[in-house]
Design a protein around this motif. Sequence first.
Motif, PDB file in Angstrom:
ATOM      1  N   ALA A  83       2.740  19.303  -7.546  1.00 37.71           N
ATOM      2  CA  ALA A  83       3.487  18.096  -7.911  1.00 37.71           C
ATOM      3  C   ALA A  83       3.895  18.182  -9.379  1.00 37.71           C
ATOM      4  O   ALA A  83       3.199  18.782 -10.192  1.00 37.71           O
ATOM      5  CB  ALA A  83       2.630  16.861  -7.678  1.00 37.71           C
ATOM      6  N   PHE A  84       5.033  17.593  -9.696  1.00 35.19           N
ATOM      7  CA  PHE A  84       5.540  17.629 -11.074  1.00 35.19           C
ATOM      8  C   PHE A  84       4.560  16.953 -12.029  1.00 35.19           C
ATOM      9  O   PHE A  84       4.342  17.405 -13.131  1.00 35.19           O
ATOM     10  CB  PHE A  84       6.913  16.957 -11.137  1.00 35.19           C
ATOM     11  N   LEU A  85       3.990  15.848 -11.586  1.00 43.49           N
ATOM     12  CA  LEU A  85       2.949  15.146 -12.350  1.00 43.49           C
ATOM     13  C   LEU A  85       1.686  15.121 -11.498  1.00 43.49           C
ATOM     14  O   LEU A  85       1.758  15.088 -10.271  1.00 43.49           O
ATOM     15  CB  LEU A  85       3.370  13.711 -12.662  1.00 43.49           C
ATOM     16  N   ASP A  86       0.540  15.087 -12.131  1.00 44.85           N
ATOM     17  CA  ASP A  86      -0.711  15.037 -11.383  1.00 44.85           C
ATOM     18  C   ASP A  86      -0.807  13.719 -10.607  1.00 44.85           C
ATOM     19  O   ASP A  86      -0.134  12.737 -10.922  1.00 44.85           O
ATOM     20  CB  ASP A  86      -1.909  15.218 -12.321  1.00 44.85           C
ATOM     21  N   LYS A  87      -1.677  13.714  -9.612  1.00 44.21           N
ATOM     22  CA  LYS A  87      -1.773  12.557  -8.722  1.00 44.21           C
ATOM     23  C   LYS A  87      -2.207  11.281  -9.448  1.00 44.21           C
ATOM     24  O   LYS A  87      -1.783  10.190  -9.089  1.00 44.21           O
ATOM     25  CB  LYS A  87      -2.699  12.849  -7.546  1.00 44.21           C
ATOM     26  N   ARG A  88      -3.010  11.390 -10.466  1.00 45.29           N
ATOM     27  CA  ARG A  88      -3.456  10.190 -11.186  1.00 45.29           C
ATOM     28  C   ARG A  88      -2.297   9.573 -11.972  1.00 45.29           C
ATOM     29  O   ARG A  88      -2.155   8.349 -12.010  1.00 45.29           O
ATOM     30  CB  ARG A  88      -4.640  10.523 -12.078  1.00 45.29           C
ATOM     31  N   ARG A 125       0.887   9.831 -11.237  1.00 44.12           N
ATOM     32  CA  ARG A 125       1.809   9.248 -10.253  1.00 44.12           C
ATOM     33  C   ARG A 125       1.246   7.963  -9.663  1.00 44.12           C
ATOM     34  O   ARG A 125       1.971   7.010  -9.408  1.00 44.12           O
ATOM     35  CB  ARG A 125       2.143  10.262  -9.157  1.00 44.12           C
ATOM     36  N   THR A 126      -0.067   7.921  -9.473  1.00 50.19           N
ATOM     37  CA  THR A 126      -0.707   6.695  -8.985  1.00 50.19           C
ATOM     38  C   THR A 126      -0.511   5.562  -9.981  1.00 50.19           C
ATOM     39  O   THR A 126      -0.142   4.442  -9.600  1.00 50.19           O
ATOM     40  CB  THR A 126      -2.214   6.938  -8.739  1.00 50.19           C
ATOM     41  N   LEU A 127      -0.740   5.844 -11.240  1.00 50.20           N
ATOM     42  CA  LEU A 127      -0.560   4.833 -12.286  1.00 50.20           C
ATOM     43  C   LEU A 127       0.890   4.342 -12.309  1.00 50.20           C
ATOM     44  O   LEU A 127       1.145   3.142 -12.412  1.00 50.20           O
ATOM     45  CB  LEU A 127      -0.964   5.396 -13.652  1.00 50.20           C
ATOM     46  N   SER A 128       1.848   5.258 -12.164  1.00 54.34           N
ATOM     47  CA  SER A 128       3.266   4.876 -12.129  1.00 54.34           C
ATOM     48  C   SER A 128       3.559   3.972 -10.934  1.00 54.34           C
ATOM     49  O   SER A 128       4.284   2.985 -11.064  1.00 54.34           O
ATOM     50  CB  SER A 128       4.153   6.114 -12.058  1.00 54.34           C
ATOM     51  N   ALA A 129       2.983   4.312  -9.783  1.00 58.08           N
ATOM     52  CA  ALA A 129       3.202   3.491  -8.590  1.00 58.08           C
ATOM     53  C   ALA A 129       2.615   2.095  -8.773  1.00 58.08           C
ATOM     54  O   ALA A 129       3.239   1.088  -8.413  1.00 58.08           O
ATOM     55  CB  ALA A 129       2.609   4.173  -7.358  1.00 58.08           C
ATOM     56  N   LEU A 130       1.428   2.015  -9.345  1.00 55.26           N
ATOM     57  CA  LEU A 130       0.801   0.711  -9.583  1.00 55.26           C
ATOM     58  C   LEU A 130       1.611  -0.107 -10.580  1.00 55.26           C
ATOM     59  O   LEU A 130       1.812  -1.313 -10.392  1.00 55.26           O
ATOM     60  CB  LEU A 130      -0.639   0.891 -10.064  1.00 55.26           C
ATOM     61  N   ARG A 131       2.071   0.525 -11.633  1.00 55.73           N
ATOM     62  CA  ARG A 131       2.910  -0.173 -12.614  1.00 55.73           C
ATOM     63  C   ARG A 131       4.243  -0.590 -12.017  1.00 55.73           C
ATOM     64  O   ARG A 131       4.841  -1.570 -12.453  1.00 55.73           O
ATOM     65  CB  ARG A 131       3.152   0.722 -13.826  1.00 55.73           C
ATOM     66  N   LEU A 138       0.868  -1.170   0.000  1.00 58.92           N
ATOM     67  CA  LEU A 138       0.000   0.000   0.000  1.00 58.92           C
ATOM     68  C   LEU A 138       0.904   1.219   0.000  1.00 58.92           C
ATOM     69  O   LEU A 138       1.876   1.274   0.759  1.00 58.92           O
ATOM     70  CB  LEU A 138      -0.881   0.042   1.247  1.00 58.92           C
ATOM     71  N   VAL A 139       0.606   2.178  -0.825  1.00 57.66           N
ATOM     72  CA  VAL A 139       1.398   3.397  -0.920  1.00 57.66           C
ATOM     73  C   VAL A 139       0.505   4.577  -0.572  1.00 57.66           C
ATOM     74  O   VAL A 139      -0.616   4.676  -1.065  1.00 57.66           O
ATOM     75  CB  VAL A 139       1.968   3.578  -2.348  1.00 57.66           C
ATOM     76  N   VAL A 140       0.996   5.459   0.295  1.00 60.09           N
ATOM     77  CA  VAL A 140       0.317   6.721   0.542  1.00 60.09           C
ATOM     78  C   VAL A 140       1.077   7.755  -0.274  1.00 60.09           C
ATOM     79  O   VAL A 140       2.269   7.963  -0.085  1.00 60.09           O
ATOM     80  CB  VAL A 140       0.302   7.094   2.034  1.00 60.09           C
ATOM     81  N   LEU A 141       0.367   8.392  -1.190  1.00 57.37           N
ATOM     82  CA  LEU A 141       0.977   9.289  -2.157  1.00 57.37           C
ATOM     83  C   LEU A 141       0.444  10.707  -1.967  1.00 57.37           C
ATOM     84  O   LEU A 141      -0.761  10.903  -1.786  1.00 57.37           O
ATOM     85  CB  LEU A 141       0.633   8.788  -3.561  1.00 57.37           C
ATOM     86  N   SER A 142       1.347  11.679  -2.022  1.00 59.85           N
ATOM     87  CA  SER A 142       0.947  13.083  -1.924  1.00 59.85           C
ATOM     88  C   SER A 142      -0.100  13.412  -2.968  1.00 59.85           C
ATOM     89  O   SER A 142      -0.132  12.838  -4.050  1.00 59.85           O
ATOM     90  CB  SER A 142       2.151  14.000  -2.153  1.00 59.85           C
ATOM     91  N   SER A 143      -0.918  14.376  -2.646  1.00 63.24           N
ATOM     92  CA  SER A 143      -1.943  14.835  -3.567  1.00 63.24           C
ATOM     93  C   SER A 143      -1.292  15.654  -4.684  1.00 63.24           C
ATOM     94  O   SER A 143      -0.150  15.404  -5.046  1.00 63.24           O
ATOM     95  CB  SER A 143      -2.963  15.671  -2.786  1.00 63.24           C
ATOM     96  N   ASN A 144      -1.991  16.630  -5.189  1.00 63.02           N
ATOM     97  CA  ASN A 144      -1.450  17.439  -6.282  1.00 63.02           C
ATOM     98  C   ASN A 144      -0.453  18.494  -5.808  1.00 63.02           C
ATOM     99  O   ASN A 144       0.142  19.193  -6.621  1.00 63.02           O
ATOM    100  CB  ASN A 144      -2.578  18.092  -7.080  1.00 63.02           C
ATOM    101  N   PHE A 145      -0.280  18.612  -4.493  1.00 63.15           N
ATOM    102  CA  PHE A 145       0.753  19.486  -3.936  1.00 63.15           C
ATOM    103  C   PHE A 145       1.622  18.640  -3.026  1.00 63.15           C
ATOM    104  O   PHE A 145       1.127  17.793  -2.296  1.00 63.15           O
ATOM    105  CB  PHE A 145       0.135  20.654  -3.165  1.00 63.15           C
ATOM    106  N   VAL A 146       2.916  18.873  -3.077  1.00 60.51           N
ATOM    107  CA  VAL A 146       3.865  18.041  -2.339  1.00 60.51           C
ATOM    108  C   VAL A 146       4.422  18.775  -1.129  1.00 60.51           C
ATOM    109  O   VAL A 146       4.115  19.950  -0.904  1.00 60.51           O
ATOM    110  CB  VAL A 146       5.013  17.574  -3.272  1.00 60.51           C
ATOM    111  N   GLN A 147       5.267  18.090  -0.363  1.00 62.98           N
ATOM    112  CA  GLN A 147       5.755  18.622   0.900  1.00 62.98           C
ATOM    113  C   GLN A 147       6.513  19.932   0.738  1.00 62.98           C
ATOM    114  O   GLN A 147       6.510  20.755   1.636  1.00 62.98           O
ATOM    115  CB  GLN A 147       6.625  17.582   1.618  1.00 62.98           C
ATOM    116  N   ARG A 148       7.111  20.145  -0.391  1.00 63.34           N
ATOM    117  CA  ARG A 148       7.808  21.408  -0.624  1.00 63.34           C
ATOM    118  C   ARG A 148       6.820  22.562  -0.770  1.00 63.34           C
ATOM    119  O   ARG A 148       7.209  23.714  -0.903  1.00 63.34           O
ATOM    120  CB  ARG A 148       8.679  21.310  -1.893  1.00 63.34           C
ATOM    121  N   GLY A 149       5.514  22.262  -0.792  1.00 56.73           N
ATOM    122  CA  GLY A 149       4.484  23.273  -0.936  1.00 56.73           C
ATOM    123  C   GLY A 149       4.238  23.675  -2.378  1.00 56.73           C
ATOM    124  O   GLY A 149       3.477  24.593  -2.662  1.00 56.73           O
ATOM    125  N   LEU A 150       4.869  22.979  -3.293  1.00 58.05           N
ATOM    126  CA  LEU A 150       4.728  23.270  -4.715  1.00 58.05           C
ATOM    127  C   LEU A 150       3.768  22.284  -5.363  1.00 58.05           C
ATOM    128  O   LEU A 150       3.546  21.192  -4.848  1.00 58.05           O
ATOM    129  CB  LEU A 150       6.097  23.145  -5.407  1.00 58.05           C
TER     130      LEU A 150
END
Length: 195
Positions: A35-40, A42-48, A21-33
């Motif tokens: 995200a480079f890619l949208d959450k969907r 990044r989710t697809l990348s994590a699943l793959r 199970l992965v907990v993934l940042s939403s569309n904004f990341v810890q740096r407050g910026l």
Amino acid sequence: HKGHLHHLYSAREKTGAEALLVVLSSNFVQRGLPAFLDKRSRTLSALRGGADLVLELPVPFSSHNAGVFASAGVDILAATGLVTHISFGVESEWNRDKILHILVHEPLSFKNKLRENLSAGFSFVEARCRALDDLLPGSGDFLKKPNNNLALSYCLRIAQKKYPIQTAPILRIGAGYHEENPTEISSATAVRKLI
């Protein structure tokens, strides 16, 4: 990126997990910026890459400091009732039990040093690093590395909430956290810069 892929494989191997199970940042990341890619994407990348389920860390938590970020991530995983281990990256080996003991029990010597450092104008993170380093030499330098500070925050939340969850730290391989030059296993900073 390749470092995350290494982490997923290593976490599965280290824990013998039936599922990741992965907990993934939403569309904004810890740096407050944003995200480079949208959450969907990044989710697809994590699943793959080997994740079996991806859960979202909502923006109020994903764009906050390490303590809030980590606490929310741990709470989400614990709330599933499925998680037995939490894996996170670290930059180097560390003296986790001694550091956690100080932070959980907050001995008077630690509190006094922390107060002294805060009064001197240091940020909370820097004041805490200095107070810990005073009691446990070397711990301050360890905690100045972002992944190590985040790792401590995960462990601290587990200890504070007494979650029946074991930790499985994965040692970073490849480029350093802020390394901008591409390598075989580049940092996220280098990957963003290249793209």
